[in-house]
Design a protein around this motif. Structure first.
Motif, PDB file in Angstrom:
ATOM      1  N   PHE A 124      45.266  42.913  40.519  1.00 46.74           N
ATOM      2  CA  PHE A 124      45.414  42.673  41.954  1.00 46.74           C
ATOM      3  C   PHE A 124      44.281  43.322  42.741  1.00 46.74           C
ATOM      4  N   THR A 125      43.926  44.560  42.408  1.00 50.39           N
ATOM      5  CA  THR A 125      42.890  45.284  43.151  1.00 50.39           C
ATOM      6  C   THR A 125      41.544  44.572  43.060  1.00 50.39           C
ATOM      7  N   ASN A 126      41.194  44.091  41.867  1.00 52.17           N
ATOM      8  CA  ASN A 126      39.931  43.362  41.710  1.00 52.17           C
ATOM      9  C   ASN A 126      39.924  42.091  42.547  1.00 52.17           C
ATOM     10  N   ALA A 127      41.028  41.359  42.492  1.00 50.41           N
ATOM     11  CA  ALA A 127      41.111  40.118  43.268  1.00 50.41           C
ATOM     12  C   ALA A 127      41.090  40.414  44.765  1.00 50.41           C
ATOM     13  N   ALA A 128      41.821  41.444  45.174  1.00 51.36           N
ATOM     14  CA  ALA A 128      41.876  41.800  46.594  1.00 51.36           C
ATOM     15  C   ALA A 128      40.505  42.211  47.109  1.00 51.36           C
ATOM     16  N   ALA A 129      39.738  42.933  46.296  1.00 54.29           N
ATOM     17  CA  ALA A 129      38.402  43.360  46.711  1.00 54.29           C
ATOM     18  C   ALA A 129      37.497  42.150  46.949  1.00 54.29           C
ATOM     19  N   ILE A 130      37.591  41.167  46.060  1.00 49.90           N
ATOM     20  CA  ILE A 130      36.781  39.951  46.225  1.00 49.90           C
ATOM     21  C   ILE A 130      37.214  39.184  47.473  1.00 49.90           C
ATOM     22  N   ILE A 131      38.527  39.100  47.701  1.00 52.15           N
ATOM     23  CA  ILE A 131      39.037  38.401  48.885  1.00 52.15           C
ATOM     24  C   ILE A 131      38.584  39.100  50.160  1.00 52.15           C
ATOM     25  N   ILE A 132      38.658  40.437  50.157  1.00 54.53           N
ATOM     26  CA  ILE A 132      38.241  41.203  51.341  1.00 54.53           C
ATOM     27  C   ILE A 132      36.759  40.981  51.622  1.00 54.53           C
ATOM     28  N   ALA A 133      35.948  41.079  50.572  1.00 55.69           N
ATOM     29  CA  ALA A 133      34.498  40.934  50.762  1.00 55.69           C
ATOM     30  C   ALA A 133      34.148  39.539  51.272  1.00 55.69           C
ATOM     31  N   THR A 134      34.728  38.515  50.668  1.00 59.42           N
ATOM     32  CA  THR A 134      34.401  37.141  51.077  1.00 59.42           C
ATOM     33  C   THR A 134      34.961  36.800  52.457  1.00 59.42           C
ATOM     34  N   SER A 135      36.013  37.514  52.867  1.00 58.01           N
ATOM     35  CA  SER A 135      36.576  37.247  54.201  1.00 58.01           C
ATOM     36  C   SER A 135      35.647  37.711  55.319  1.00 58.01           C
TER      37      SER A 135
END
Length: 679
Positions: free
Chosen positions: A154-165
């Motif tokens: 989850f943390t890895n996916a969330a980091a990518i989502i945050i960055a791309t947002s």
């Protein structure tokens, strides 16, 4: 009996509640030391310089106005320091919790800014209540259901989502959000190719260069603060807003007011699932940071107390117009590296934020949104870690599968992040149950080195008359059928078998289904001429065997402290020597002494009784000696006291005697004077 135990447990639980509200007593006395006070003040100011711009950036990540981040940075950190167990944990807005807040609110309130703000506050209240109740009822163990692979994925996916947002803010473009995050990112890329706002891109690149350069070459300098100050000054000087660049704008001056939000339960009840996810994930982040710092400072961390602290801080954040918060890894690292000793450093941080809200908000008007986006991207880059997932797959492929599934689902289903977490938790629990349903069952045989080993693994010969079976798992309802099938298959494949010895050394727990299965096995095995023996049973399992009547059903002589005695019992009744297989059998009686030496705890029942009696006699003798010594010491003390009393009394007696002599002389002198007068 059960009712009394429940009442006793609740009484004990409630009796311990007052201590949850005074953990600060453990460090507040240390502030009398001027060095500690100075260190905490310096650390608190240092953290505040990082927190102020970060909190504004994270608020925008959550879909809220920037000043809501300052509100969430003001009181919650102070409250968490007072009621938490960690001294250096810096609580406030964090990236993952901000993303979860946005993912929960955007689908239901994105069209109404006022409703969005209200729901954000209510969500913080829900998170606070849930964490507080978990802590008060000592249910912090529930966090363990979020396994490490789930959190990692989850943390890895969330980091990518945050960055791309944040890409849209870097390029200065605006697009309509799609149902899925990856679709929105694609729209942003298309808009950036055609309509990039160059001043915004330039400000974003400058901010990133400052952040990266200072982090590499001047790690002690607060890079976030420098980037924010430089970008704000350039924005003001070159009139960045007039060029079409997005800035923070006006921030209400003053401290947040106490506001109790109002909404229909039917409207906000859907936030409960997300609130639980935020509460658990936020606490896992906080407690992991707290434990890592406690290992460095040799302090004790109480997870339930930390839940109470985090719960109250989230509740206070909601009451004072903030949103959900948690412990921050980056700011906690800054705090402890700056020399923080007690929780007072977080109080200082909150005071500095409060001062900023009162008098410094006009200075933040020209802060570019692109700079805040750059701050967010730099903060979450370190959260993307692929190597731990690869390592997890190498160690345990099932755990690696959980991490990958959670990662993929979180990315694919964003902004509905809670689905990825729920599926990950269910998958990890399901795989765990699958592993425990079919545990390893070893048929033991004699190895060349004389020890008992897994016969199938080492290719060892098995005895046709005696079978030693080791069950490598606790026995409960999900695996009793598998164990029963293994026993019956062993009997069916060896028609000449007379004894089955169950080595229960690896069985740590057993439930009623397991007991019922063992009891049901006795009759069919007995009808087939097979006796069931138990060896190396642990105390807690032995108690269950006695309580359930299994010991009475089989007989006390069918339970042994080790495999050696169980084998001896079977040998004495098998008569293998008459069949001429003594030399070939791995369980030959000649090897019994070797078995005793090599096969775990080998103390026999008689030896245990003798040792117990010996220890008891030695204890009695030592108690008598101790009592005698005590009597002698008391007698000596009495003699010494008498001597001391006499010694003290001697001068008094001498003085009294002198006084008597002096008075006699005086009276004699008076008598002589009176006689002379008469003459």
């Amino acid at each position: 009996m059960i009712k009394w135990k429940i009442v006793s447990l609740l009484t004990e639980l409630v009796a311990g509640w007052p201590r949850h509200f005074t953990p600060f007593k453990g460090w507040i006395g240390e502030l009398k030391d001027p060095d500690v006070l100075k260190a905490d003040i310096i650390a608190g100011i240092t953290v505040a310089l990082v927190l102020i711009p970060q909190s504004m950036a994270y608020a925008q990540l959550a879909g809220l106005p920037a000043y809501y981040g300052l509100y969430a940075a003001f009181l919650p950190g102070i409250v968490a320091a007072i009621f938490g167990s960690s001294r250096q944990l810096a609580t406030g807005p964090v990236a993952v919790v901000s993303l979860l807040t946005a993912s929960a609110l955007e689908p239901i309130a994105s069209n109404s800014p006022e409703t969005y703000l209200t729901y954000a506050v209510i969500l913080a209240l829900f998170v606070g209540v849930f964490q507080f109740l978990l802590g008060m009822f000592r249910l912090g163990v529930l966090v363990n259901f979020l396994s490490h692979p789930v959190v990692m994925g989850f943390t890895n996916a969330a980091a990518i989502i945050i960055a791309t947002s944040q890409i849209s803010k870097l390029f200065g473009v605006t697009v309509f959000k799609a149902p899925h995050h990856y679709e929105t990112v694609w729209r942003v890329i298309e808009a950036a190719v055609a309509h990039t706002h160059m001043p915004t891109l330039g400000m974003a690149v400058l901010s990133l260069v400052i952040l990266i350069t200072i982090k590499i070459y001047l790690p002690r300098v607060p890079n976030v603060l420098v980037a924010v100050v430089v970008a704000t000054l350039l924005s003001w000087y070159f009139k960045f807003e007039e060029m079409g660049g997005a800035v923070v704008g006006s921030i209400p001056q003053g401290l947040p007011n106490l506001v109790i939000p109002s909404a229909e339960w039917s409207e906000v009840s859907g936030l409960i699932t997300t609130a639980i996810a935020i509460a658990l994930i936020g606490f896992m982040e906080a407690i992991s940071i707290a434990k890592s710092m406690a290992a460095r400072t040799q302090q004790k961390i109480d997870p339930n107390q930390e839940l109470v602290g985090q719960g109250i801080s989230n509740f206070v954040s909601g009451l004072f117009q903030g949103y959900a918060v948690s412990g921050s890894f980056s700011r906690s690292a800054v705090n402890i590296n700056a020399g923080a000793v007690t929780g007072f450093s977080s109080i200082v941080t909150g005071i500095v934020v409060g001062i900023s809200l009162l008098w410094l908000t006009p200075l933040m008007y020209h802060l570019p949104q692109a700079t805040l986006a750059a701050v967010i991207m730099m903060a979450v880059v370190s959260l993307v870690k692929i190597e731990p997932i690869k390592y997890t797959w190498k160690v345990q492929p099932q755990d690696g599968l959980v991490a990958i599934v959670t990662f993929v689902l979180t990315l694919a289903l964003a902004p509905h992040l809670e689905i990825g977490i729920i599926v990950g938790v269910l998958l990890s629990l399901g795989l765990f149950l699958h592993r425990t349903m079919r545990p390893r069952i070893a048929i033991l045989s004699r190895h060349a080195d004389g020890t008992l080993r897994d016969a199938d693994y080492f290719g060892l010969q098995k005895c046709p008359h005696i079978s030693v079976i080791r069950f490598d798992r606790s026995l409960y309802f999900a695996n009793t059928g598998y164990f029963e099938e293994a026993i019956l298959n062993e009997v069916a494949s060896h028609p000449e078998i007379n004894y089955i010895i169950i080595d229960t050394e690896s069985v740590n727990a057993i439930d009623s289904t397991g007991i019922e299965m063992l009891q049901s096995l006795i009759k069919p095995l007995s009808d087939a001429g097979v006796e069931l023996l138990f060896a190396r049973t642990k105390l807690q399992i032995r108690v269950v065997f006695i309580r359930s009547g299994l010991v009475d059903l089989l007989g006390e002589d069918h339970f042994f402290p080790n495999n050696a005695e169980a084998l001896k019992y079977a040998w004495d009744r098998t008569y293998c020597e008459k069949e001429g297989c003594t030399e070939a059998c791995y369980l030959a009686k000649a090897q019994s002494a070797e078995v005793d030496r090599l096969d775990g705890p080998q103390t026999s029942t008689q030896q245990l009784e003798k040792e117990t009696v010996t220890v008891a006699k030695a204890t009695v003798a030592s108690n008598k000696i101790a009592a005698t010594k005590k009597k002698r010491a008391i007698a000596k003390k009495k003699v010494a006291n008498k001597a001391q009393t006499k010694k003290k009394a001697a001068p008094k007696k001498k003085t009294a005697a002198k006084k008597k002599v002096a008075s006699k002389k005086k009276s004699a002198a008076k008598n002589d004077e009176s006689a002379s007068d008469k003459r």
